[in-house]
Design an enzyme around this catalytic site. Structure first.
Site, PDB file in Angstrom:
ATOM      1  N   ASP A  81      -3.750   7.394   4.774  1.00 30.25           N
ATOM      2  CA  ASP A  81      -3.241   6.043   4.981  1.00 30.25           C
ATOM      3  C   ASP A  81      -3.854   5.466   6.266  1.00 30.25           C
ATOM      4  O   ASP A  81      -4.238   6.215   7.173  1.00 30.25           O
ATOM      5  CB  ASP A  81      -1.712   6.114   5.094  1.00 30.25           C
ATOM      6  CG  ASP A  81      -1.060   4.745   5.163  1.00 30.25           C
ATOM      7  OD1 ASP A  81      -1.691   3.759   4.720  1.00 30.25           O
ATOM      8  OD2 ASP A  81       0.081   4.658   5.654  1.00 30.25           O
ATOM      9  N   GLU A  82      -3.919   4.149   6.372  1.00 34.39           N
ATOM     10  CA  GLU A  82      -4.442   3.458   7.570  1.00 34.39           C
ATOM     11  C   GLU A  82      -5.806   4.025   7.976  1.00 34.39           C
ATOM     12  O   GLU A  82      -6.063   4.312   9.147  1.00 34.39           O
ATOM     13  CB  GLU A  82      -3.446   3.587   8.734  1.00 34.39           C
ATOM     14  CG  GLU A  82      -2.051   3.058   8.445  1.00 34.39           C
ATOM     15  CD  GLU A  82      -1.952   1.542   8.412  1.00 34.39           C
ATOM     16  OE1 GLU A  82      -3.016   0.886   8.421  1.00 34.39           O
ATOM     17  OE2 GLU A  82      -0.830   1.032   8.356  1.00 34.39           O
TER      18      GLU A  82
ATOM     19  N   LYS B  43       0.824  -1.217   0.000  1.00 32.99           N
ATOM     20  CA  LYS B  43       0.000   0.000   0.000  1.00 32.99           C
ATOM     21  C   LYS B  43       0.858   1.267   0.000  1.00 32.99           C
ATOM     22  O   LYS B  43       0.472   2.268  -0.606  1.00 32.99           O
ATOM     23  CB  LYS B  43      -0.966   0.011   1.184  1.00 32.99           C
ATOM     24  CG  LYS B  43      -0.328   0.159   2.535  1.00 32.99           C
ATOM     25  CD  LYS B  43      -1.380   0.157   3.626  1.00 32.99           C
ATOM     26  CE  LYS B  43      -0.746   0.240   4.998  1.00 32.99           C
ATOM     27  NZ  LYS B  43       0.010   1.459   5.222  1.00 32.99           N
ATOM     28  N   THR B  44       2.020   1.236   0.670  1.00 34.62           N
ATOM     29  CA  THR B  44       2.878   2.431   0.687  1.00 34.62           C
ATOM     30  C   THR B  44       3.333   2.763  -0.729  1.00 34.62           C
ATOM     31  O   THR B  44       3.353   3.929  -1.136  1.00 34.62           O
ATOM     32  CB  THR B  44       4.102   2.209   1.602  1.00 34.62           C
ATOM     33  OG1 THR B  44       3.643   1.869   2.904  1.00 34.62           O
ATOM     34  CG2 THR B  44       4.945   3.474   1.682  1.00 34.62           C
TER      35      THR B  44
ATOM     36  N   GLN C 146      -7.504  -5.143   9.615  1.00 35.54           N
ATOM     37  CA  GLN C 146      -6.425  -4.782  10.545  1.00 35.54           C
ATOM     38  C   GLN C 146      -6.824  -3.626  11.465  1.00 35.54           C
ATOM     39  O   GLN C 146      -5.966  -2.924  11.999  1.00 35.54           O
ATOM     40  CB  GLN C 146      -5.153  -4.428   9.769  1.00 35.54           C
ATOM     41  CG  GLN C 146      -4.566  -5.598   8.996  1.00 35.54           C
ATOM     42  CD  GLN C 146      -3.225  -5.262   8.383  1.00 35.54           C
ATOM     43  OE1 GLN C 146      -2.206  -5.150   9.072  1.00 35.54           O
ATOM     44  NE2 GLN C 146      -3.206  -5.087   7.073  1.00 35.54           N
TER      45      GLN C 146
ATOM     46  N   ARG D 230       2.255 -10.900  10.179  1.00 30.61           N
ATOM     47  CA  ARG D 230       3.608 -10.349  10.352  1.00 30.61           C
ATOM     48  C   ARG D 230       4.654 -11.328   9.833  1.00 30.61           C
ATOM     49  O   ARG D 230       5.796 -10.952   9.579  1.00 30.61           O
ATOM     50  CB  ARG D 230       3.919 -10.058  11.836  1.00 30.61           C
ATOM     51  CG  ARG D 230       3.052  -9.068  12.569  1.00 30.61           C
ATOM     52  CD  ARG D 230       2.827  -7.804  11.817  1.00 30.61           C
ATOM     53  NE  ARG D 230       1.598  -7.869  11.050  1.00 30.61           N
ATOM     54  CZ  ARG D 230       1.313  -7.098  10.010  1.00 30.61           C
ATOM     55  NH1 ARG D 230       2.172  -6.199   9.605  1.00 30.61           N
ATOM     56  NH2 ARG D 230       0.168  -7.199   9.370  1.00 30.61           N
TER      57      ARG D 230
END
Length: 654
Positions: free
Chosen positions: A200-201, A17-18, A231, A587
């Site tokens: 973002d997020e 996504k970044t 998330q 993770r």
């Protein structure tokens, strides 16, 4: 390439996504959009820096830079320019949690609120939640006692903070929203400036952040949000999963893009994650997949008790280190909270395995750093009475509680801040001669260093001069019992001066105010990351979000821990806990181990444990049950011993 109108990017874990955000930013600029009109907002300084660096490498040729910032930094920048209509001065300072608690304790003492069942920390939590929900705190009938106490104290807390020209972190967001709502001309100014907005997020936004972004986007609605509802794990601190789930409804005509290809993990790990999260009802459908291949199965181990679990994890880490030739930094142990780190720390120590615990005491929370920061805060903001009260006796100056009470009374009756009262101490009736002289001397010292910091560069040298003038090193040396403890504290003073030098070297217009802002907005998790390889990472689920490790151990996967017993009585609580487990699973890049115990020590008693319901949601065909007493494989054992021998010979040769 979708530039105008609302855009929702559902970005699964490890889906890049970044890269999407930074590439979209560069595309906008290369398409002719002015860089200064592009705004990207995220939650951590680390993420903002990473985005800035990537965009800088993609956009060249003097086209300018977009604004990439955290929510708090953006609001702070706006308030520094625009806050005065709200009744604050532009030189306000920012209080951290411990300073907020001190303000509340002072208020509770002033109004003789002595009920020990009410902790200032609990009241602060309610006040913060109320601010994030942008709702008035009232003592409605049926409210619980802490709610009623908070409703009584909140107005006094607000007035105390405002009188000192001080903001807390919630105020940075809340006051910016208030400013936009009450002063349309200010809102129009920033709407005109930021024509293309990305967040973002987005699943972590609260009510205030949602309203702030919606106002800023305005009628253009050039708003792109990126996030993953699977998330969303911060409901306990105000994050509203409804913001992302309802985005398409709130912004009609939204284009939705799903990023489902995962570039991080092997397929068995992703199938485990998908198998767990699909049991949540409140989610937007998506399923992670990868081209990396199947990889090892998810390993599940049942330990006898807490100590056995930690010993097994340490043994397995030792074996993995040799078999895979990995660095210790490639391995993480994830658990419910840092209170569970002790047995793992002890087991790793016994095997001489280096480790670091993420989320321990922050560097900026240490006494010596907070003492020096108090001097800098009162130098920056003369109205900051609380910082003055901390500085006044660090080191002691002969201004005791009774003298402070007299000076505080004089300040109140003459509508002065406390520092100005110190400056007039010679005229204050009822104040001893020694205390008055010390108060005036402190006032003069603060005034002198304000001029020194304002008039010259090399702020680190000015700080060191201040440390020497107040004999702070001697004060620290006598405060701690052992020379080693005192030496570590003095090292921290030098480190603090180095921090100012580093800040000054990066800024075009450095100032004490700017340094304090940088300090206040530092992400605690960044401290650990910037220290390099400190061994195996011991970390909580919440702190692990956004990180990745080749090998992950998820420990304590039991009912009452995951899901936590406080969350098990509501569907929303069960779903958020499931998302927490999902975050832990995703993770892992290459290998995932999940452990639970047969019984665990709780409240001093050995209590039978029940495996978490979430383990049962992992598809059986991607898991492997491990047994400590598996029959050995002679070939594997020989190869293992040979590798031990070869490694030892190599080290001896070095």
């Amino acid at each position: 390439m979708h530039t105008d109108g609302p855009l929702l990017i559902l970005a699964g874990a490890g889906s890049g996504k970044t890269r999407v955000i930074t590439t979209r930013t560069a595309y906008l600029i290369h398409s002719g959009v002015s860089a200064g009109s592009v705004l990207a907002v995220t939650f951590t300084n680390k993420a903002a820096r990473e985005m800035q660096e990537r965009v800088r490498s993609m956009v060249k040729g003097g086209k300018g830079r977009p604004v990439i910032s955290t929510f708090h930094s953006l609001c702070l920048r706006i308030l520094r320019r625009e806050i005065e209509p709200l009744g604050y001065r532009k030189d306000f300072t920012i209080y951290d949690t411990s300073e907020q608690v001190s303000v509340l304790r002072n208020i509770m003492s002033d109004i003789k609120f002595y009920d020990r069942s009410f902790k200032a920390e609990s009241i602060l939590e309610r006040i913060s939640r109320t601010k994030n929900d942008f709702a008035p705190l009232d003592a409605a009938e049926g409210a619980d006692p802490v709610e009623e106490a908070s409703a009584l104290i909140y107005p006094r807390y607000h007035e105390a903070m405002k009188s000192m020209n001080v903001l807390d972190f919630d105020d940075l967001l809340l006051l910016t929203l208030k400013l936009f709502r009450e002063h349309p001309d200010v809102l129009d100014k920033y709407r005109e400036q930021y024509r293309y907005i990305m967040v973002d997020e987005y699943q972590d936004t609260n009510r205030v952040q949602y309203d702030f972004i919606k106002l800023l986007a305005g009628e253009r609605r050039n708003l792109c949000v990126v996030g993953d509802d699977d998330q969303s794990i911060y409901g306990w601190r105000g994050a509203d999963i409804g913001n992302i789930l309802n985005f398409e409804k709130d912004f009609p005509g939204t284009v939705t893009v799903r990023l489902e290809q995962n570039y991080r993990s092997f397929d068995h790990i992703l199938k485990a994650a998908n198998g767990v999260i699909r049991n949540n009802r409140k989610r937007m459908e998506k399923s992670l997949w990868t081209e990396r291949g199947a990889g090892p199965k998810v390993n599940i181990f049942k330990a006898t008790d807490t100590e056995d679990e930690a010993d097994w994890v340490a043994d397995r880490i030792s074996a993995i280190k040799l078999e895979r030739d990995l660095s210790y930094k490639d391995i993480a142990v994830i658990y419910r909270a840092n209170t569970f780190s002790r047995p793992f720390e002890e087991a790793l120590r016994r095997q001489r395995i280096p480790y670091s615990v993420v989320g321990g005491t922050s560097y900026f929370e240490r006494k010596e750093i907070k003492d020096l920061a108090a001097y800098l805060k009162i130098i920056s903001n003369p109205s900051d009475n609380l910082s003055l009260l901390r500085a006044v006796n660090a080191p002691k100056r002969g201004i005791g509680p009774s003298a402070l009470a007299v000076l505080s009374g004089y300040a109140q009756s003459n509508s002065l801040n406390l520092l100005d009262a110190f400056g007039r101490a010679a005229d204050v009736a009822g104040l001893g001669q020694k205390a008055a002289a010390s108060a005036v001397a402190l006032f003069e010292l603060i005034s002198r260093y304000r001029d020194m910091f304002n008039n010259g560069r090399e702020m680190d040298k000015t700080l060191k001069a201040l440390i020497d003038e107040i004999d702070y090193r001697d004060y620290i040396t006598h405060l701690y019992k052992t020379p080693e403890a005192a030496y570590r504290k003095i090292e921290n003073l030098d480190g603090f001066a180095d921090s100012i030098a580093h800040y000054e070297s990066k800024e075009l217009s450095p100032s004490i105010q700017g340094f304090l802002e940088t300090m206040a907005l530092t992400d605690l998790i960044e401290e650990k990351e910037e220290k390099g390889d400190q061994g195996v990472t011991l970390i909580s689920f919440h702190s692990s979000k956004g990180l990745e490790f080749p090998v992950v151990f998820i420990a304590g996967t039991e009912e009452e821990l995951l899901p936590h017993k406080k969350s098990a009585d509501s569907d929303d609580g069960i779903e958020e806990e499931r998302r927490l487990f999902y975050v832990g699973i995703t993770r892992a890049m290459n290998e995932l181990y999940i452990t639970y115990t047969d019984h665990r020590l709780k409240y001093g008693k050995e209590t039978p444990s029940v495996p978490s319901r979430y383990i049962g949601e992992i598809p059986a065909d991607v898991t492997k049950m491990l047994d400590r007493h598996e029959e050995s494989d002679p070939e594997k054992d020989r190869a293992y011993v040979k590798k031990l021998y070869d490694n030892l010979m190599a080290k001896l040769a070095e």
